[in-house]
Design a protein around this motif. Structure first.
Motif, PDB file in Angstrom:
ATOM      1  N   ILE A   1      -4.547  24.090 117.932  1.00  0.00           N
ATOM      2  CA  ILE A   1      -4.468  24.095 119.393  1.00  0.00           C
ATOM      3  C   ILE A   1      -3.482  25.140 119.916  1.00  0.00           C
ATOM      4  CG2 ILE A   1      -5.160  21.687 119.632  1.00  0.00           C
ATOM      5  CD1 ILE A   1      -2.204  20.976 120.050  1.00  0.00           C
ATOM      6  N   TYR A   2      -2.699  25.760 119.016  1.00  0.00           N
ATOM      7  CA  TYR A   2      -1.767  26.809 119.412  1.00  0.00           C
ATOM      8  C   TYR A   2      -2.382  28.208 119.242  1.00  0.00           C
ATOM      9  CZ  TYR A   2       1.284  22.795 119.132  1.00  0.00           C
ATOM     10  OH  TYR A   2       1.828  21.545 119.312  1.00  0.00           O
ATOM     11  N   GLY A   3      -3.677  28.249 118.949  1.00  0.00           N
ATOM     12  CA  GLY A   3      -4.389  29.512 118.857  1.00  0.00           C
ATOM     13  C   GLY A   3      -4.272  30.221 117.532  1.00  0.00           C
ATOM     14  N   VAL A   4      -3.727  29.558 116.524  1.00  0.00           N
ATOM     15  CA  VAL A   4      -3.584  30.159 115.197  1.00  0.00           C
ATOM     16  C   VAL A   4      -4.876  29.934 114.417  1.00  0.00           C
ATOM     17  CG1 VAL A   4      -2.340  30.078 113.008  1.00  0.00           C
ATOM     18  CG2 VAL A   4      -1.097  29.867 115.173  1.00  0.00           C
ATOM     19  N   GLY A   5      -5.518  31.020 114.031  1.00  0.00           N
ATOM     20  CA  GLY A   5      -6.766  30.917 113.286  1.00  0.00           C
ATOM     21  C   GLY A   5      -6.580  31.244 111.822  1.00  0.00           C
ATOM     22  N   TRP A   6      -7.420  30.675 110.974  1.00  0.00           N
ATOM     23  CA  TRP A   6      -7.356  30.972 109.543  1.00  0.00           C
ATOM     24  C   TRP A   6      -8.715  30.727 108.920  1.00  0.00           C
ATOM     25  CZ3 TRP A   6      -5.841  26.512 111.755  1.00  0.00           C
ATOM     26  CH2 TRP A   6      -6.267  25.309 111.199  1.00  0.00           C
TER      27      TRP A   6
ATOM     28  N   ILE B   1       0.468  25.135 130.429  1.00  0.00           N
ATOM     29  CA  ILE B   1       1.725  24.499 130.837  1.00  0.00           C
ATOM     30  C   ILE B   1       2.078  23.353 129.893  1.00  0.00           C
ATOM     31  CG2 ILE B   1       2.820  23.122 132.649  1.00  0.00           C
ATOM     32  CD1 ILE B   1       1.247  24.824 134.678  1.00  0.00           C
ATOM     33  N   ARG B   2       1.078  22.574 129.527  1.00  0.00           N
ATOM     34  CA  ARG B   2       1.319  21.415 128.653  1.00  0.00           C
ATOM     35  C   ARG B   2       1.757  21.842 127.250  1.00  0.00           C
ATOM     36  NH1 ARG B   2      -2.188  19.012 125.339  1.00  0.00           N
ATOM     37  NH2 ARG B   2      -3.965  20.053 126.324  1.00  0.00           N
ATOM     38  N   LEU B   3       1.208  22.967 126.739  1.00  0.00           N
ATOM     39  CA  LEU B   3       1.505  23.385 125.373  1.00  0.00           C
ATOM     40  C   LEU B   3       2.763  24.247 125.256  1.00  0.00           C
ATOM     41  CD1 LEU B   3      -2.013  24.336 123.913  1.00  0.00           C
ATOM     42  CD2 LEU B   3      -0.616  22.344 123.361  1.00  0.00           C
TER      43      LEU B   3
ATOM     44  N   GLN C   1     -10.991  21.776 122.309  1.00  0.00           N
ATOM     45  CA  GLN C   1      -9.987  21.269 121.373  1.00  0.00           C
ATOM     46  C   GLN C   1     -10.527  20.198 120.428  1.00  0.00           C
ATOM     47  OE1 GLN C   1      -6.567  20.160 123.763  1.00  0.00           O
ATOM     48  NE2 GLN C   1      -5.752  22.236 123.692  1.00  0.00           N
ATOM     49  N   LYS C   2     -11.709  19.667 120.709  1.00  0.00           N
ATOM     50  CA  LYS C   2     -12.323  18.715 119.780  1.00  0.00           C
ATOM     51  C   LYS C   2     -12.620  19.369 118.433  1.00  0.00           C
ATOM     52  CE  LYS C   2     -14.507  15.629 123.166  1.00  0.00           C
ATOM     53  NZ  LYS C   2     -15.797  15.139 123.725  1.00  0.00           N
ATOM     54  N   ASN C   3     -12.777  20.668 118.430  1.00  0.00           N
ATOM     55  CA  ASN C   3     -13.078  21.394 117.195  1.00  0.00           C
ATOM     56  C   ASN C   3     -11.865  22.147 116.653  1.00  0.00           C
ATOM     57  OD1 ASN C   3     -16.184  21.194 116.857  1.00  0.00           O
ATOM     58  ND2 ASN C   3     -15.908  21.675 119.023  1.00  0.00           N
ATOM     59  N   MET C   4     -10.680  21.780 117.125  1.00  0.00           N
ATOM     60  CA  MET C   4      -9.442  22.417 116.679  1.00  0.00           C
ATOM     61  C   MET C   4      -8.573  21.430 115.901  1.00  0.00           C
ATOM     62  SD  MET C   4      -8.220  24.442 120.110  1.00  0.00           S
ATOM     63  CE  MET C   4      -8.470  26.208 120.270  1.00  0.00           C
ATOM     64  N   LEU C   5      -7.701  21.979 115.057  1.00  0.00           N
ATOM     65  CA  LEU C   5      -6.663  21.158 114.433  1.00  0.00           C
ATOM     66  C   LEU C   5      -5.647  20.798 115.503  1.00  0.00           C
ATOM     67  CD1 LEU C   5      -5.353  20.044 111.791  1.00  0.00           C
ATOM     68  CD2 LEU C   5      -4.115  22.213 111.650  1.00  0.00           C
ATOM     69  N   ARG C   6      -5.325  19.527 115.639  1.00  0.00           N
ATOM     70  CA  ARG C   6      -4.419  19.079 116.699  1.00  0.00           C
ATOM     71  C   ARG C   6      -2.956  19.345 116.368  1.00  0.00           C
ATOM     72  NH1 ARG C   6      -7.033  18.116 121.317  1.00  0.00           N
ATOM     73  NH2 ARG C   6      -5.195  16.903 121.958  1.00  0.00           N
ATOM     74  N   LYS C   7      -2.655  19.631 115.127  1.00  0.00           N
ATOM     75  CA  LYS C   7      -1.289  19.945 114.711  1.00  0.00           C
ATOM     76  C   LYS C   7      -1.146  21.450 114.489  1.00  0.00           C
ATOM     77  CE  LYS C   7      -0.311  15.512 114.417  1.00  0.00           C
ATOM     78  NZ  LYS C   7       0.650  14.840 115.324  1.00  0.00           N
TER      79      LYS C   7
ATOM     80  N   PHE D   1      -0.960  24.586 112.377  1.00  0.00           N
ATOM     81  CA  PHE D   1      -1.317  25.052 111.045  1.00  0.00           C
ATOM     82  C   PHE D   1      -0.103  25.668 110.345  1.00  0.00           C
ATOM     83  CE2 PHE D   1      -2.475  28.839 108.542  1.00  0.00           C
ATOM     84  CZ  PHE D   1      -3.101  28.216 107.479  1.00  0.00           C
ATOM     85  N   GLU D   2       0.659  26.480 111.075  1.00  0.00           N
ATOM     86  CA  GLU D   2       1.809  27.139 110.468  1.00  0.00           C
ATOM     87  C   GLU D   2       2.870  26.141 110.027  1.00  0.00           C
ATOM     88  OE1 GLU D   2       2.270  31.437 112.433  1.00  0.00           O
ATOM     89  OE2 GLU D   2       2.299  29.821 113.896  1.00  0.00           O
ATOM     90  N   LEU D   3       3.101  25.098 110.822  1.00  0.00           N
ATOM     91  CA  LEU D   3       4.089  24.088 110.440  1.00  0.00           C
ATOM     92  C   LEU D   3       3.641  23.350 109.183  1.00  0.00           C
ATOM     93  CD1 LEU D   3       6.736  22.701 111.147  1.00  0.00           C
ATOM     94  CD2 LEU D   3       5.455  21.103 112.592  1.00  0.00           C
ATOM     95  N   PHE D   4       2.358  22.994 109.114  1.00  0.00           N
ATOM     96  CA  PHE D   4       1.828  22.347 107.913  1.00  0.00           C
ATOM     97  C   PHE D   4       1.988  23.257 106.699  1.00  0.00           C
ATOM     98  CE2 PHE D   4      -1.133  18.603 108.917  1.00  0.00           C
ATOM     99  CZ  PHE D   4      -0.309  18.170 109.951  1.00  0.00           C
ATOM    100  N   LEU D   5       1.810  24.564 106.913  1.00  0.00           N
ATOM    101  CA  LEU D   5       1.932  25.530 105.826  1.00  0.00           C
ATOM    102  C   LEU D   5       3.363  25.579 105.310  1.00  0.00           C
ATOM    103  CD1 LEU D   5       0.155  27.715 104.388  1.00  0.00           C
ATOM    104  CD2 LEU D   5       1.081  29.343 106.030  1.00  0.00           C
TER     105      LEU D   5
END
Length: 334
Positions: free
Chosen positions: A138-143, A247-249, A309-315, A317-321
């Motif tokens: 949801i932060y726009g990070v793609g992989w 604004i929310r993010l 956002q239904k098709n996005m990771l809600r967390k 990705f970089e933090l999980f990495l």
């Protein structure tokens, strides 16, 4: 009676890729789909690439740019002039299996499909996945989905994915016209995610087809990957999210990027330590252009951010990495 095959234009973007071109073009010409032509866009190569193709492949059209325009603008200058409805975008270090295009074409003509992505595997390790479509948080990070994983059949299902890797992507021309071209400011990296996101905002889908298989040398360009990704990911969310979502993010986004900047300063390579800061600065300098593109996107969108956002990771990705909860080859570049 057999259905007439739709003609396809295969476009290879090249910059100083002569060592790869022979194997790339030979594999394309061996494609068992019998209605296609190959075009090579040469981004002002200095290694004799264009001359090599013209001397050895008379059926391949070479379009020479007078400057290295990168991925996005390099394609933009050519795609509108392509007559065929179906276009495949290809890196010069991609090699294909004979049936790859036939498999992709089975899914492109569905009305709500914008693009179709094959399975990309590493050329030097053909059992290991490079991309089974693309994911985005949801932060726009793609992989690349599945990047680095051994292929055990875990992605053997035709399905919708968030985006398709631009190294090998079948695109529908009439959707290209509606969605618009790649963001020409994206020299390299992130333009495929941005374009597919914009297509999704228009109500289209991106489909992954596992039986279409190609092989990729990966990162043959040697470009400054981390910095370019940073600036383009931020630009993409600034353009594609509505104001309420931005604004929310913003608080969480700023916290994550602060943590990443600290991490890069401590652990990153010399030329990557300030990548996050430089990415933000680039977006500040280019804010006027981003805002202009944002207005165009937001006035033509048909799909809400909640649906996207239904098709996005809600967390993150970089933090999980960083926490070791996701294993991914991209970590070697952070």
């Amino acid at each position: 009676m057999k259905k007439n095959l739709s003609p396809v234009t295969l476009i290879v973007l090249n910059f100083n890729g002569k060592p790869h071109l022979e194997q790339c073009i030979d594999s394309l010409l061996a494609t068992d789909y019998k209605c296609f032509k190959v075009v090579v866009i040469d981004n002002a190569s200095t290694d004799g690439s264009a001359e090599f193709i013209e001397s050895n492949y008379p059926t391949v059209k070479v379009i020479r740019h007078n400057h290295n325009y990168g991925y996005a603008f390099g394609y933009n200058l050519v795609i509108d002039a392509i007559q065929n409805e179906h276009i495949v975008l290809l890196n010069n270090d991609v090699f294909v299996k004979p049936n790859w295009l036939k498999e992709l074409m089975l899914y492109i003509d569905k009305e709500d499909v914008a693009a179709v992505a094959p399975t990309m595997k590493f050329f030097h390790d053909k059992n290991r996945i490079n991309a089974a479509g693309g994911n985005c948080d949801i932060y726009g990070v793609g992989w690349n989905r599945g990047n680095g994983e051994i292929d055990t059949g875990q992605y053997n299902k035709v399905q919708e994915v968030f985006y398709g890797n631009g190294g090998a992507l079948l695109v529908k021309k009439r959707v290209w016209r509606k969605v618009g071209p790649f963001d020409e400011r994206y020299f390299l990296y992130g333009e495929d995610l941005d374009w597919c996101w914009r297509a999704r905002l228009r109500g289209y889908k991106i489909i992954y087809v596992p039986n279409a298989e190609v092989y990729h040398l990966w990162r043959g360009s040697g470009a400054p990957m981390v910095y370019l990704l940073e600036r383009h990911w931020l630009s993409t969310i600034l353009k594609n999210y509505n104001l309420k979502t931005l604004i929310r993010l913003t608080p969480k986004y700023l916290a994550l990027k602060t943590l990443k900047t600290v991490w890069l300063i401590i652990h990153g390579k010399k030329n990557e330590k300030l990548a996050s800061i430089k990415g933000v600065l680039w977006n500040l300098v280019n804010l006027k252009g981003t805002w202009r593109k944002r207005v165009e996107i937001q006035t033509s969108r048909k799909v809400s951010d909640s649906e996207i956002q239904k098709n996005m990771l809600r967390k993150s990705f970089e933090l999980f990495l960083w926490l070791g909860k996701i294993k991914h080859p991209i970590s070697e570049y952070y």
